[in-house]
Every structure is written in structure tokens, then in C-alpha cells.
Scaffold this active site. Structure first.
Site, PDB file in Angstrom:
ATOM      1  N   ARG A   9     -33.098 -93.838 -46.680  1.00 30.88           N
ATOM      2  CA  ARG A   9     -33.152 -92.396 -46.864  1.00 30.88           C
ATOM      3  C   ARG A   9     -32.293 -92.032 -48.067  1.00 30.88           C
ATOM      4  NH1 ARG A   9     -30.490 -90.429 -41.805  1.00 30.88           N
ATOM      5  NH2 ARG A   9     -30.953 -88.355 -42.638  1.00 30.88           N
ATOM      6  N   SER A  11     -30.112 -89.576 -48.307  1.00 29.96           N
ATOM      7  CA  SER A  11     -28.834 -88.931 -48.022  1.00 29.96           C
ATOM      8  C   SER A  11     -27.688 -89.801 -48.523  1.00 29.96           C
ATOM      9  CB  SER A  11     -28.677 -88.678 -46.518  1.00 29.96           C
ATOM     10  OG  SER A  11     -28.402 -89.885 -45.829  1.00 29.96           O
ATOM     11  N   LYS A  81     -27.540 -95.299 -33.716  1.00 29.32           N
ATOM     12  CA  LYS A  81     -27.768 -94.191 -32.786  1.00 29.32           C
ATOM     13  C   LYS A  81     -29.075 -93.462 -33.058  1.00 29.32           C
ATOM     14  CE  LYS A  81     -24.804 -90.905 -35.333  1.00 29.32           C
ATOM     15  NZ  LYS A  81     -25.819 -89.881 -35.661  1.00 29.32           N
ATOM     16  N   ASP A  82     -29.691 -93.689 -34.212  1.00 26.22           N
ATOM     17  CA  ASP A  82     -30.982 -93.071 -34.525  1.00 26.22           C
ATOM     18  C   ASP A  82     -32.167 -93.901 -34.038  1.00 26.22           C
ATOM     19  OD1 ASP A  82     -29.768 -90.947 -35.828  1.00 26.22           O
ATOM     20  OD2 ASP A  82     -29.837 -91.927 -37.793  1.00 26.22           O
ATOM     21  N   THR A 125     -23.048 -77.750 -33.554  1.00 26.05           N
ATOM     22  CA  THR A 125     -23.667 -79.065 -33.359  1.00 26.05           C
ATOM     23  C   THR A 125     -25.100 -78.884 -32.898  1.00 26.05           C
ATOM     24  OG1 THR A 125     -23.582 -81.191 -32.181  1.00 26.05           O
ATOM     25  CG2 THR A 125     -22.858 -79.246 -30.961  1.00 26.05           C
ATOM     26  N   SER A 127     -26.574 -81.617 -31.581  1.00 20.98           N
ATOM     27  CA  SER A 127     -26.682 -82.732 -30.645  1.00 20.98           C
ATOM     28  C   SER A 127     -26.554 -82.220 -29.221  1.00 20.98           C
ATOM     29  CB  SER A 127     -25.580 -83.769 -30.927  1.00 20.98           C
ATOM     30  OG  SER A 127     -25.394 -84.625 -29.828  1.00 20.98           O
ATOM     31  N   LEU A 128     -27.582 -82.428 -28.418  1.00 20.95           N
ATOM     32  CA  LEU A 128     -27.508 -82.033 -27.015  1.00 20.95           C
ATOM     33  C   LEU A 128     -26.414 -82.803 -26.289  1.00 20.95           C
ATOM     34  CD1 LEU A 128     -31.279 -81.746 -26.001  1.00 20.95           C
ATOM     35  CD2 LEU A 128     -29.739 -79.940 -26.766  1.00 20.95           C
ATOM     36  N   ARG A 129     -26.212 -84.056 -26.663  1.00 20.62           N
ATOM     37  CA  ARG A 129     -25.167 -84.877 -26.047  1.00 20.62           C
ATOM     38  C   ARG A 129     -23.796 -84.264 -26.296  1.00 20.62           C
ATOM     39  NH1 ARG A 129     -21.589 -88.161 -28.301  1.00 20.62           N
ATOM     40  NH2 ARG A 129     -22.624 -87.965 -30.315  1.00 20.62           N
ATOM     41  N   ARG A 130     -23.527 -83.906 -27.534  1.00 20.16           N
ATOM     42  CA  ARG A 130     -22.234 -83.309 -27.858  1.00 20.16           C
ATOM     43  C   ARG A 130     -22.082 -81.946 -27.198  1.00 20.16           C
ATOM     44  NH1 ARG A 130     -22.648 -85.051 -34.223  1.00 20.16           N
ATOM     45  NH2 ARG A 130     -21.615 -87.095 -34.047  1.00 20.16           N
ATOM     46  N   ARG A 147     -27.183 -78.416 -38.549  1.00 12.66           N
ATOM     47  CA  ARG A 147     -27.706 -79.671 -39.088  1.00 12.66           C
ATOM     48  C   ARG A 147     -27.367 -79.761 -40.564  1.00 12.66           C
ATOM     49  NH1 ARG A 147     -33.587 -81.047 -38.285  1.00 12.66           N
ATOM     50  NH2 ARG A 147     -32.772 -82.955 -39.230  1.00 12.66           N
ATOM     51  N   GLY A 148     -27.756 -80.864 -41.186  1.00 12.78           N
ATOM     52  CA  GLY A 148     -27.448 -81.083 -42.595  1.00 12.78           C
ATOM     53  C   GLY A 148     -26.495 -82.247 -42.760  1.00 12.78           C
ATOM     54  N   VAL A 150     -22.995 -84.306 -44.117  1.00 11.68           N
ATOM     55  CA  VAL A 150     -21.586 -84.069 -43.798  1.00 11.68           C
ATOM     56  C   VAL A 150     -20.996 -82.980 -44.683  1.00 11.68           C
ATOM     57  CG1 VAL A 150     -19.277 -85.106 -43.846  1.00 11.68           C
ATOM     58  CG2 VAL A 150     -21.195 -86.364 -42.843  1.00 11.68           C
ATOM     59  N   THR A 152     -22.493 -80.503 -46.175  1.00 12.50           N
ATOM     60  CA  THR A 152     -23.053 -79.204 -45.804  1.00 12.50           C
ATOM     61  C   THR A 152     -22.381 -78.659 -44.553  1.00 12.50           C
ATOM     62  OG1 THR A 152     -25.205 -79.732 -46.771  1.00 12.50           O
ATOM     63  CG2 THR A 152     -25.156 -77.988 -45.117  1.00 12.50           C
ATOM     64  N   ARG A 153     -22.183 -79.503 -43.573  1.00  7.81           N
ATOM     65  CA  ARG A 153     -21.571 -79.059 -42.327  1.00  7.81           C
ATOM     66  C   ARG A 153     -20.119 -78.638 -42.541  1.00  7.81           C
ATOM     67  NH1 ARG A 153     -23.976 -83.217 -37.680  1.00  7.81           N
ATOM     68  NH2 ARG A 153     -25.862 -83.747 -38.804  1.00  7.81           N
ATOM     69  N   CYS A 239     -33.412 -87.867 -28.140  1.00  5.84           N
ATOM     70  CA  CYS A 239     -32.550 -86.740 -28.498  1.00  5.84           C
ATOM     71  C   CYS A 239     -32.838 -85.530 -27.632  1.00  5.84           C
ATOM     72  CB  CYS A 239     -32.746 -86.389 -29.969  1.00  5.84           C
ATOM     73  SG  CYS A 239     -32.104 -87.623 -31.112  1.00  5.84           S
TER      74      CYS A 239
END
Length: 310
Positions: A9, A11, A81-82, A125, A127-130, A147-148, A150, A152-153, A239
Site C-alpha cells: 500500500r 501509506s 491484525k489486518d 477511534t 475500531s469496534l474493539r477499542r 480514520r486516516g 497516523v 492525520t489522526r 472488524c
């Protein structure tokens, strides 16, 4: 001399991770050269919708896997994790290098810890987990999608859009981000399956490349990640479901896995802990314990089953 084409990717983090792997491989052999080929994934194209609403796991890997299967590229470096629990026929994760810090990090304005945030503070976030684990610990906080990349966040945090955000320590470390934050303890924030680890994926038939990739495989990381992914697979992890797990080696030599599944709003959180010697068995056993506790109800409420990958 063979030129190995590496799909990545575009990024900054993806390119850094691919570069780290190429550097490690180059130190093991001088018989190969490497060329990075940029690939844009669905997860990169759609940035204004949470991951859980556009397909869950696989959003950052499917286009890359197509390029692997058609021979356009030879291997790809993914954040573990993806990775979905099931891989396409003909592809495999051939190498898992040494794992980075698996923790999640809370960054906040004023460098406040989670317990110090004001009631109603806005945490960013997607992330549903977070989100589920933050809401379990602090149900008085407000979760908003973010999202975005690091940069950007962090920019949105600094601009005042959020009071706090959560990032993976591994990504921050690989990017050289030195922003002060709180490493959230596992009893508060259990990481995503494979968090901090890299997955190097290639065609199963490419024996020459697999032999090269094996030179940077870290066996201890690979074993613990296998346990976590076994847990994920049994629970039909994506996810769309807040699932977390972390496995490590105990002093007595046994593997120890902590697992979690939660409702997205954090009102129902099921936890388990298993230890043993066989990674796949530990993962399955931990998942079965959660199913006995009622994990199937959470899955059914989300329109998912628990016996195959999403």
C-alpha cells in the site's frame, strides 16, 4: 539475479514496513534485488466510513492478494491484525518477523491518562474493539469515528477535534513517532489478534522465495500469533466484531492466551484465559470457553455465525 516484486500500500506505514522487511532480507542474501509496487486497496479508497460498515477484515489485503495470485507481485508485507483468518488457496503467510510492541496507546491533549479524562471527553477511534473496551472502562466517555493515517489522526487531535485518540504502539514505533502517550495495559485494552506482528504473504508454490523469507521468521512470534489466529478463526473474527487476543510464553514454557469478545457498545464483555503447549488448540479452547459464556449471542446479534470466517 532475481528481482523480487514487493506489493505495498502507499501509506507511509505500509512503505516503512515493506522497507524494513526488504532491508532484513537484503542482509541475509545478495542473490536478489527488490522492487516495490504500489497497490491501492478498498480500505485506502474509502476513508469516510468505519471499517466495520464496508466489509471488515480483508479491506487492506484483497487487492494485494489478487496481485499475488496473478503473478504481478511476489510477496507482500501486511500488518497481521489486518489479515482475515482464512487465506485464498495458493497463498500462505510464509514468514512472521519479530513482533513489535503489541499495546494500544492513548494520546490525549494535556497528556492525560484514560482515568484522568473528563466525563464526556471525546475519544477518536473507528475500531469496534477499542471502542468497546474504552466504554467498558469509562462508559462516561464519548466515542467518535476517526480514520486516516497516523499523521492525520494526530493532527485532528492537536486541532481539538478530539480530546484523545488511540493508536497502535507498533505503528508509532516503526514511524519514529515520539509523541508522549499512555500504553494501555492489557487488562484495560487487549490488542487485536496479531497486533504488532507483520505477515509476509507469498504464493505457496514459490519455494525459492519461501526459503529466503524463512530466514527472517521469528519462531516465537509465529507460534504465539498462530494461537491468536486460531482463536480468531473459531469465533468468525472480523472488524464487525470486537474481538481481541494476546498470547505470550510463560516462565514455565507454556503458552498463555487471553481472549475477549464484546458487544460494540461495551455493555457486554466476555473474557477468557487459557494456557497450554499447542497454539492452535489453545486458541480453539479459549474461543469455545467464550462461546460457552454466550459469545454466540453477541455474534448472532451482529448477524454473524461462529463456525467460519466472515
Amino acid at each position: 539475479m532475481r528481482t523480487i516484486r514487493v506489493g505495498s500500500r502507499k501509506s507511509k506505514l505500509a512503505l516503512v514496513q515493506s522497507g524494513l522487511v526488504i532491508e532484513s532480507l537484503s542482509s541475509k542474501s545478495d542473490q536478489f534485488t527488490f522492487a516495490i509496487q504500489h497497490i491501492v486497496t478498498k480500505g485506502d479508497r474509502i476513508l469516510d466510513v468505519t471499517l466495520s460498515k464496508i466489509g471488515g477484515k480483508g479491506l487492506f489485503v484483497k487487492e494485494i492478494e489478487r496481485a499475488l495470485l496473478d503473478g504481478t507481485i511476489d510477496f507482500a508485507v501486511h500488518s497481521m491484525k489486518d489479515m482475515p483468518a482464512e487465506l485464498p488457496d495458493g497463498l500462505e503467510i510464509s514468514s512472521i518477523p519479530l513482533r513489535e510492541n503489541p499495546h494500544d496507546v492513548l494520546l490525549s491533549r494535556g497528556h492525560k491518562k484514560l482515568e484522568e479524562l473528563e466525563p464526556g471527553a471525546v475519544v477518536g477511534t473507528s475500531s469496534l474493539r477499542r471502542a468497546a473496551q474504552i466504554l467498558q472502562a469509562r462508559p462516561d466517555l464519548t466515542i467518535r469515528p476517526l480514520r486516516g493515517n497516523v499523521d492525520t489522526r494526530m493532527a485532528r487531535l492537536n486541532s481539538g477535534d478530539f480530546d484523545a485518540i488511540i493508536l497502535a504502539a507498533a505503528g508509532m514505533n516503526r514511524l519514529g513517532v515520539t509523541e508522549k502517550g499512555e500504553d494501555l495495559p492489557f487488562h484495560t485494552m487487549l490488542p487485536a489478534v496479531g497486533q504488532g506482528a507483520l505477515a509476509i504473504e507469498c504464493r505457496s508454490e514459490d519455494a525459492e522465495l519461501k526459503a529466503l523469507l524463512n530466514t527472517i521468521n521469528h519462531e516465537e512470534t509465529a507460534v504465539t500469533v498462530r494461537a491468536e489466529r486460531s482463536f480468531l478463526k473459531r469465533l468468525n473474527g472480523s472488524c464487525q466484531v470486537p474481538i481481541a487476543a494476546y498470547c505470550e510464553r510463560q516462565n514455565d514454557g507454556k503458552l498463555s492466551l487471553s481472549g475477549l469478545i464484546a458487544s460494540p457498545d461495551g455493555t457486554k464483555v466476555l473474557k477468557t484465559h487459557c494456557s497450554g503447549e499447542k497454539p492452535e488448540l489453545i486458541g480453539i479452547t479459549a474461543a469455545e470457553e467464550l462461546l460457552d459464556q454466550g459469545a454466540g449471542e453477541i455474534l448472532s446479534e451482529l448477524g454473524l455465525e461462529s463456525d467460519s470466517d466472515a
